[in-house]
Scaffold this active site. Structure first.
Site, PDB file in Angstrom:
ATOM      1  N   GLN A 291       0.882  -1.238  -0.081  1.00 35.17           N
ATOM      2  CA  GLN A 291       0.010   0.035  -0.031  1.00 35.17           C
ATOM      3  C   GLN A 291       0.779   1.232   0.054  1.00 35.17           C
ATOM      4  OE1 GLN A 291      -3.308   0.080  -0.198  1.00 35.17           O
ATOM      5  NE2 GLN A 291      -4.044  -2.131   0.098  1.00 35.17           N
ATOM      6  N   TYR A 320      -6.381 -11.666  -2.716  1.00 28.63           N
ATOM      7  CA  TYR A 320      -5.798 -10.856  -3.386  1.00 28.63           C
ATOM      8  C   TYR A 320      -4.745 -10.226  -2.103  1.00 28.63           C
ATOM      9  CZ  TYR A 320      -9.799 -10.992  -6.551  1.00 28.63           C
ATOM     10  OH  TYR A 320     -10.745 -11.712  -7.166  1.00 28.63           O
ATOM     11  N   ASP A 389      -9.680  -7.710  -1.559  1.00 25.56           N
ATOM     12  CA  ASP A 389      -9.013  -6.675  -1.742  1.00 25.56           C
ATOM     13  C   ASP A 389      -8.426  -6.622  -3.186  1.00 25.56           C
ATOM     14  OD1 ASP A 389      -7.895  -4.240  -1.724  1.00 25.56           O
ATOM     15  OD2 ASP A 389      -6.413  -4.555  -0.130  1.00 25.56           O
ATOM     16  N   CYS A 416     -10.606  -0.258  -4.455  1.00 24.98           N
ATOM     17  CA  CYS A 416     -10.033   0.916  -4.900  1.00 24.98           C
ATOM     18  C   CYS A 416     -10.943   1.542  -5.975  1.00 24.98           C
ATOM     19  CB  CYS A 416      -8.745   0.870  -5.436  1.00 24.98           C
ATOM     20  SG  CYS A 416      -8.292  -0.406  -6.310  1.00 24.98           S
TER      21      CYS A 416
HETATM   22  C1  LIG Z   1      -4.972  -3.733  -4.239  1.00 30.36           C
HETATM   23  S1  LIG Z   1      -3.810  -4.989  -4.010  1.00 30.36           S
HETATM   24  C2  LIG Z   1      -4.060  -5.426  -2.375  1.00 30.36           C
HETATM   25  C3  LIG Z   1      -2.790  -6.178  -1.493  1.00 30.36           C
HETATM   26  C4  LIG Z   1      -3.096  -6.575   0.102  1.00 30.36           C
HETATM   27  N1  LIG Z   1      -4.590  -6.732   0.343  1.00 30.36           N
HETATM   28  C5  LIG Z   1      -2.629  -5.042   0.505  1.00 30.36           C
HETATM   29  O1  LIG Z   1      -3.487  -4.518   1.290  1.00 30.36           O
HETATM   30  O2  LIG Z   1      -1.353  -5.095   0.478  1.00 30.36           O
HETATM   31  C6  LIG Z   1      -4.370  -6.198  -4.912  1.00 30.36           C
HETATM   32  C7  LIG Z   1      -3.443  -7.545  -4.991  1.00 30.36           C
HETATM   33  O3  LIG Z   1      -4.199  -8.509  -5.951  1.00 30.36           O
HETATM   34  C8  LIG Z   1      -3.028  -9.077  -6.727  1.00 30.36           C
HETATM   35  N2  LIG Z   1      -4.085  -9.898  -7.824  1.00 30.36           N
HETATM   36  C9  LIG Z   1      -4.420  -9.213  -8.805  1.00 30.36           C
HETATM   37  N3  LIG Z   1      -5.297 -10.187  -9.518  1.00 30.36           N
HETATM   38  C10 LIG Z   1      -5.237 -11.070  -8.780  1.00 30.36           C
HETATM   39  C11 LIG Z   1      -5.873 -12.278  -8.975  1.00 30.36           C
HETATM   40  N4  LIG Z   1      -6.843 -12.457  -9.963  1.00 30.36           N
HETATM   41  N5  LIG Z   1      -5.868 -13.061  -8.100  1.00 30.36           N
HETATM   42  C12 LIG Z   1      -5.116 -13.032  -6.759  1.00 30.36           C
HETATM   43  N6  LIG Z   1      -4.369 -12.029  -6.476  1.00 30.36           N
HETATM   44  C13 LIG Z   1      -4.554 -10.706  -7.491  1.00 30.36           C
HETATM   45  C14 LIG Z   1      -2.267  -8.163  -6.893  1.00 30.36           C
HETATM   46  O4  LIG Z   1      -0.951  -8.545  -7.328  1.00 30.36           O
HETATM   47  C15 LIG Z   1      -2.057  -7.211  -5.836  1.00 30.36           C
HETATM   48  O5  LIG Z   1      -1.242  -7.872  -4.805  1.00 30.36           O
END
Ligand SMILES: C[S@@+](CC[C@H](N)C(=O)[O-])C[C@H]1O[C@@H](n2cnc3c(N)ncnc32)[C@H](O)[C@@H]1O
Length: 459
Positions: A291, A320, A389, A416
């Site tokens: 973040q 995620y 998330d 977001c």
């Molecule tokens: C908004 S970030 C949130 C990360 C964590 N919850 C944080 O607060 O640091 C979204 C995360 O989802 C991952 N991501 C994107 N598409 C995904 C998917 N289909 N399945 C799992 N993870 C995914 C990205 O790599 C990223 O790390």
């Protein structure tokens, strides 16, 4: 409503418009003889003079010429690049005005796209000092007309790079490291990538900065793996900044706009840095998500924890999960937490972070949530609480379908992007869930972005 189908404006017209709301990215919206006109840099309640630049069947877009009646929320942007840079869209609005804009946006999108009326959307939680909050900067390299290296934000709506030497929302260390890198790249004569020809080496630079640990890292994204000056450049910049613990080359030879490639090489120091959130410690690698506003992250996570209402007996999903930050906070109050994340490097960091913080009630699975979660469900793993998330695109339908199939009692959705959030909430509400409350948090002051935490439960 307009009485005729005739468009009442043409390009070049100068008209007076009363602004009575905002479009998605904070542009003012008004009407001229019942016809919708968008005017950037205007505030709700203002009367403005605008020159029409674009006319479509259902709307026109104008450039702001003069503010005739000014909103009490109007302020003079304190950034010299405001007119060019596309980064902070709301610098002409005072901070209370921005927070109100964001809350209204969440309510409006929930009503329009989700069909939700009368749901509880709390006031946006803002920052006491909404400046210099970003721990990460990511800029493209380019050459100016004189062939000098520039590093900075993109000019609004273009791929022209605006040389950016300081920024009101970046931590000063990020800007200082960028400025030194610009000098060194210029002095060493390293070639710069040109997106039109696909030639040249340096594409992007990222600086990640651990606010609590004081550790920083640089990621240099290159168009190719050969980087003869890489190690020298890295040690020169590191000798100027003792905070710099890691310089990594990331190789991205793809033609599009994706910033990071899959391969990394360490040019100096470690392969990542450490930072802390609360009393937990996290490793962050070159390509892992972390973040960008750590002060607000702690607030965001606290809301997610409050909504999760954990008692220590639950099995929890953190989909995620990035490098497992929220996962580990949840794990302290749950029996067991499953984290799912698609970036292999991030899941490696997450596993290391669990060990680092001596937590053994977490399971991390690498893969897309839409692939991994249905498989977990098929082998009989279910959850009392699901936290999601996702990125801006929201959850794939298969993820939501699995929640419905598992009858997960409580879902905490961190988003977001209000539009995909409204779409996903609607899907769940149509299948027996209820939106209990919505708490927006300002993770990105001065931009139109808004982060939201939603509590849903079975009716
Ligand atoms: C908004 S970030 C949130 C990360 C964590 N919850 C944080 O607060 O640091 C979204 C995360 O989802 C991952 N991501 C994107 N598409 C995904 C998917 N289909 N399945 C799992 N993870 C995914 C990205 O790599 C990223 O790390």
């Amino acid at each position: 409503m307009r009485q005729t189908d005739q468009v009442p404006v043409k390009v070049g017209d100068v008209i007076t418009v009363e602004i009575h709301g905002y479009a998605t990215q904070g542009e003012g919206v008004g009407r001229y003889q019942g016809f919708t006109v968008f005017v950037p840099n205007c505030l709700d309640g203002e009367t403005v003079l605008t020159r029409i630049e674009l006319v479509k069947k259902n709307y026109a877009r104008g450039e702001l010429m003069q503010v005739l009646t000014e909103s009490p929320h109007r302020v003079t942007p304190g950034c010299g690049l405001y007119a060019e840079c596309g980064g902070c869209q709301l610098l002409h609005m005072d901070y209370p005005g921005q927070l109100e804009f964001k809350r209204r946006r969440v309510i409006e999108v929930m009503e329009r796209l989700g069909g939700f009326k009368g749901i509880t959307v709390h006031p946006v939680i803002g920052m006491p000092e909404p400046w210099k909050y970003r721990n990460k900067v990511q800029y493209p390299f380019a050459l100016d007309d004189q062939g000098k290296v520039v590093i900075g934000c993109y000019q609004k709506g273009t791929h022209n790079v605006v040389d950016t030497r300081e920024c009101l929302i970046q931590h000063d260390l990020n800007s200082r490291i960028m400025n030194r890198l610009r000098e060194l790249a210029q002095g060493m004569g390293i070639s710069v990538y040109d997106e039109k020809t696909g030639q040249g080496l340096l594409r992007y630079v990222l600086v990640k900065n651990g606010f609590e640990s004081g550790e920083a890292m640089v990621v240099l994204v290159t168009n190719g793996s050969e980087f003869p000056e890489g190690k020298e450049l890295a040690s020169m910049v590191a000798s100027d900044f003792p905070e710099l613990k890691s310089v990594v080359q990331n190789i991205n030879t793809s033609g599009g706009n994706v910033v990071l490639g899959a391969r990394n090489k360490v040019l100096y120091g470690e392969e990542g840095i450490i930072d802390r959130l609360g009393d937990l410690e996290f490793k962050i690698s070159a390509t892992s998500f972390f973040q960008v506003n750590p002060a607000q992250t702690e607030i965001l996570y606290q809301i997610a924890m409050d909504y999760a209402q954990l008692t220590g007996t639950e099995r929890v999903l953190d989909a995620y999960c990035g490098v497992g930050t929220l996962t580990l906070f949840l794990a302290r109050q749950a029996k067991e937490v499953y984290g799912i994340e698609v970036i292999p490097e991030a899941i490696e960091d997450a596993k290391e972070n669990a060990v680092r913080n001596k937590m053994d009630n977490v399971v991390f699975a690498m893969g897309a949530t839409e692939e991994v979660l249905p498989k977990l469900a098929n082998i009989g793993i279910d959850f009392e609480v699901a936290v999601v998330d996702p990125p801006r695109s929201g959850c794939e339908e298969r993820v939501l379908q699995t929640f419905v199939k598992l009858n997960v009692p409580r879902i905490v959705y961190v988003s977001c992007n209000p539009s995909t959030l409204a779409r996903d909430l609607k899907y769940l509400v149509n299948r027996g869930y209820k939106v209990k409350e919505i708490q927006p948090v300002d993770m990105f002051p001065h931009t139109y972005h808004v982060e939201t935490v939603v509590l849903m439960s079975k009716k």
